[in-house]
Design an enzyme around this catalytic site. Structure first.
Site, PDB file in Angstrom:
ATOM      1  N   ASP A 314      32.558 -54.992  95.317  1.00  0.00           N
ATOM      2  CA  ASP A 314      33.800 -54.798  94.566  1.00  0.00           C
ATOM      3  C   ASP A 314      33.675 -55.479  93.199  1.00  0.00           C
ATOM      4  O   ASP A 314      33.201 -56.614  93.094  1.00  0.00           O
ATOM      5  CB  ASP A 314      34.952 -55.405  95.367  1.00  0.00           C
ATOM      6  CG  ASP A 314      36.289 -55.295  94.662  1.00  0.00           C
ATOM      7  OD1 ASP A 314      36.734 -54.166  94.431  1.00  0.00           O
ATOM      8  OD2 ASP A 314      36.874 -56.344  94.362  1.00  0.00           O
ATOM      9  N   GLU A 350      30.421 -51.226  92.342  1.00  0.00           N
ATOM     10  CA  GLU A 350      31.546 -50.755  91.551  1.00  0.00           C
ATOM     11  C   GLU A 350      31.309 -51.360  90.169  1.00  0.00           C
ATOM     12  O   GLU A 350      31.574 -52.547  89.963  1.00  0.00           O
ATOM     13  CB  GLU A 350      32.871 -51.238  92.129  1.00  0.00           C
ATOM     14  CG  GLU A 350      34.071 -50.701  91.375  1.00  0.00           C
ATOM     15  CD  GLU A 350      35.394 -51.227  91.920  1.00  0.00           C
ATOM     16  OE1 GLU A 350      36.349 -50.439  91.998  1.00  0.00           O
ATOM     17  OE2 GLU A 350      35.467 -52.420  92.261  1.00  0.00           O
TER      18      GLU A 350
END
Length: 651
Positions: A314, A350
């Protein structure tokens, strides 16, 4: 107590033949001691007898598996219990009453001493090639809670992931790898606790290596390992979504759960304030050695002791940060690349955060596959009917080589997606023009405003057969584009069931039927589920050999040709204003040929089929005008319906 048996590494609680070793990095002014809890809730306090630099450690005899412990500091003249950053299991489900108090810490911060032994029954990790990988993003609880075919006792739990009904669904769909939303123990943000809500997605790390007890029946460690073992038995990989960019302690004035009490330098600071490059109050500083160690040690732990196959990071740009700059050659990436355990795992980034120079799509080093928001936005805009996207959709179909050269495939194949946990589900992309996040309690101000969606005449559910047919066709258009593009397809688990979140595009706090997958499928949803399964299997058969042939040094032997509908090779002028085209992919002079026709216009378009390199016939794989995959031979030309895509292969 026997200090001669104590050792500084590994950090955390490590069982020995005679007891347990406890080690922790501590570089703050707050006095630190070790607390061991008894079964009746009372406790004993112990000093750390040894030091190695900033590592405090001690060995206690007689401590066994299941013992409960924590670290005590004295802060603001109060005894505050800290959760071990290396805790392997939590005693209690994380929760507290706002505001967080020292008294509440003595329940929340209790960790359990774990025996890492587990019977893996000789299972091995699947090791699926990247070109064959089909990612399915899902939530442990939401995926299984409402499935009536699953044993009621395991619905919504780790073990629900390996109920025979779940395994059957995953295999029927052709999924190779499930990507679990964060399962490391999460703490809910104060504003959610005040509203009686939770961080359902789990993107607020409390502990990096303890599985969240919310999804366990009784023993999160054993149940999660059991689930992974059974998935591996079925040749299904497990990818963990991990959050190392920030923690649940928040920024200035936030709670002290562990890192803040042990060493303020775990976090980035600017002028004495916590740097907020994540939008979550703080930013972990990976240039700080203890922070880097924490990340690396916990990643290795997941692979060594849980047999995890890979990770999705993330806000991964944060991990490459050197304060305001991103460096693809920084210590974290180098550490991963040389690590004998981690370098063989799948690494998915990401590739952005909200800080300066935070958008880094295409800039991660070799071995990292990056989520492509450009693919998402282009695909949604193109099929919504927006003009001047033909060149862009062609680029995305061919693997976004404007960002990553095919010479770096397959280890740098982009992760392509249309729907993700954040944003609309596939069903909502074709059912809502606007977000409807009122249930989140933020007056519909939260969530992304750029959805690139449409409702085709009615906002939300409808009984109009014309609108339903168009919505289903658009779902097929986007999924066909996704599955027949160069890259790693990422699917949202809810999409196979045509699940709607009622227009909520930011359901991070919805532990409710908004997020829980609805398995009660009407005939239209059941038809789409079967179609999607057939298309995933068609991808593996038809496009995977093409991707492999176009990767690395072999790519120069293959041919790519773009045609106008009348069979001419596309010229520079043809790309401007065109709404239809044909892509012809040819490997080894006709060993395998693939044809993709796209018609974005609102009228039928007749395509001339190019001649095959070798004597054979074109065979239709799919046409999104139809709700079933119906292979059939085609000879000379083909009429493609408005707003459709069709795929052909050579026999």
């Amino acid at each position: 107590m026997n200090t001669h048996q104590a050792f500084p590494f590994p950090l955390g609680a490590t069982l020995t033949n005679t007891g347990c070793n406890f080690a922790v990095h501590h570089d703050s002014a707050f006095p630190l001691s070790l607390i061991i809890f008894k079964e009746d809730g009372s406790y004993t306090e112990h000093s750390f007898t040894e030091e190695y630099g900033t590592i405090k450690y001690t060995h206690l005899t007689g401590i066994k598996e299941g013992a409960v412990y924590g670290f005590k500091i004295i802060k603001n003249e109060e005894d505050l219990l800290l959760l071990d950053p290396y805790a392997k299991a939590l005693k209690n489900i994380p929760n507290y009453q706002v505001p967080y108090t020292a008294k509440q810490s003595w329940s929340l911060a209790q960790a359990i001493v774990v025996n890492d032994n587990f019977d893996w029954q000789s299972t091995t990790m699947p090791i699926i090639p990247r070109s064959e990988t089909i990612l399915l993003e899902t939530h442990v609880k939401g995926f299984t809670l409402l499935n009536p075919n699953i044993d009621e006792n395991v619905r919504g739990t780790y073990l629900g992931l390996v109920d025979p009904a779940t395994i059957a669904h995953i295999k029927e769909q052709g999924i190779t790898s499930i990507q679990l939303l964060p399962i490391a123990a999460c703490m809910h943000e104060p504003h959610l606790l005040e509203m009686g809500m939770v961080n359902y997605w789990g993107y607020n790390s409390l502990s990096f290596m303890a599985p969240d007890p919310r999804y366990a029946i009784s023993d999160a460690v054993t149940e999660l390992k059991t689930a992974i073992r059974e998935l591996h038995k079925n040749n299904i990989e497990v990818i963990l979504d991990v959050v190392y960019n920030h923690t649940a302690e928040g920024g200035n004035g936030g709670c002290t759960f562990n890192l803040k009490g042990l060493d303020q330098d775990y976090y980035l600071h600017h002028n004495g304030n916590y740097t907020n490059y994540t939008g979550c109050g703080n930013t972990l500083d990976i240039t700080h050695q203890p922070s880097l160690n924490l990340v690396m040690d916990t990643l290795r732990y997941w692979v060594e002791h849980y047999h995890i196959d890979g990770f999705r990071f993330d806000l991964a740009a944060t991990l490459g940060r050197e304060y305001d700059q991103f460096n693809p050659n920084n210590a974290f990436f180098k550490a991963i690349a040389q690590d004998p355990i981690l370098k063989n795992t799948k690494l998915i980034a990401e590739p952005w955060d909200i800080g300066p120079n935070g958008y880094q799509v295409g800039e991660f080093p070799d071995g990292w596959n990056e989520c492509s928001d450009k693919y998402r936005d282009t695909t949604k805009s193109f099929w919504r009917g927006e003009q001047n996207y033909l060149k862009s959709i062609a680029t995305r179909l061919m693997g976004s080589r404007d960002l990553v050269s095919a010479s770096r495939w397959p280890h740098k194949l982009p992760v392509n997606y249309v729907s993700y946990h954040d944003g609309f589900t596939l069903q909502d992309l074709v059912s809502y023009k606007n977000r409807h996040n009122h249930a989140n309690g933020e007056n519909n101000r939260d969530g992304h405003g750029d959805n690139r969606s449409d409702n085709y005449g009615v906002e939300g559910p409808t009984d109009n057969p014309r609108i339903i047919a168009l919505r289903e066709k658009q779902k097929r258009n986007m999924m066909t584009t996704l599955l027949f593009s160069f890259g790693i397809p990422h699917l949202l688990a809810a999409d196979a069931c045509s699940h709607t979140q009622q227009g909520n595009n930011n359901a991070y706090c919805q532990d409710s039927e908004i997020s829980w997958v609805n398995w009660n499928l009407d005939p239209t949803a059941q038809e789409f589920k079967i179609w999607l399964s057939d298309m995933i299997h068609a991808r593996q058969k038809h496009i995977v050999p093409i991707i492999n042939a176009f990767s690395g040094s072999k790519r120069s032997h293959q041919k790519v040709e773009w045609y106008t509908p009348d069979g001419r090779t596309m010229t520079h002028n043809d790309w401007h204003g065109a709404k239809s085209l044909c892509l012809h992919l040819n490997i080894y002079d006709g060993e395998k040929e693939l044809l993709i026709m796209i018609n974005q216009s609102n009228i039928p378009t007749r395509f001339v089929l190019p001649k095959l390199t070798k004597q054979a016939n074109w065979s239709l794989v799919c046409d999104t005008q139809y709700s079933k995959v119906k292979p059939k031979p085609i000879v000379f030309d083909y009429s493609l319906s408005p707003l459709s895509i069709a795929v052909f292969c050579n026999k």
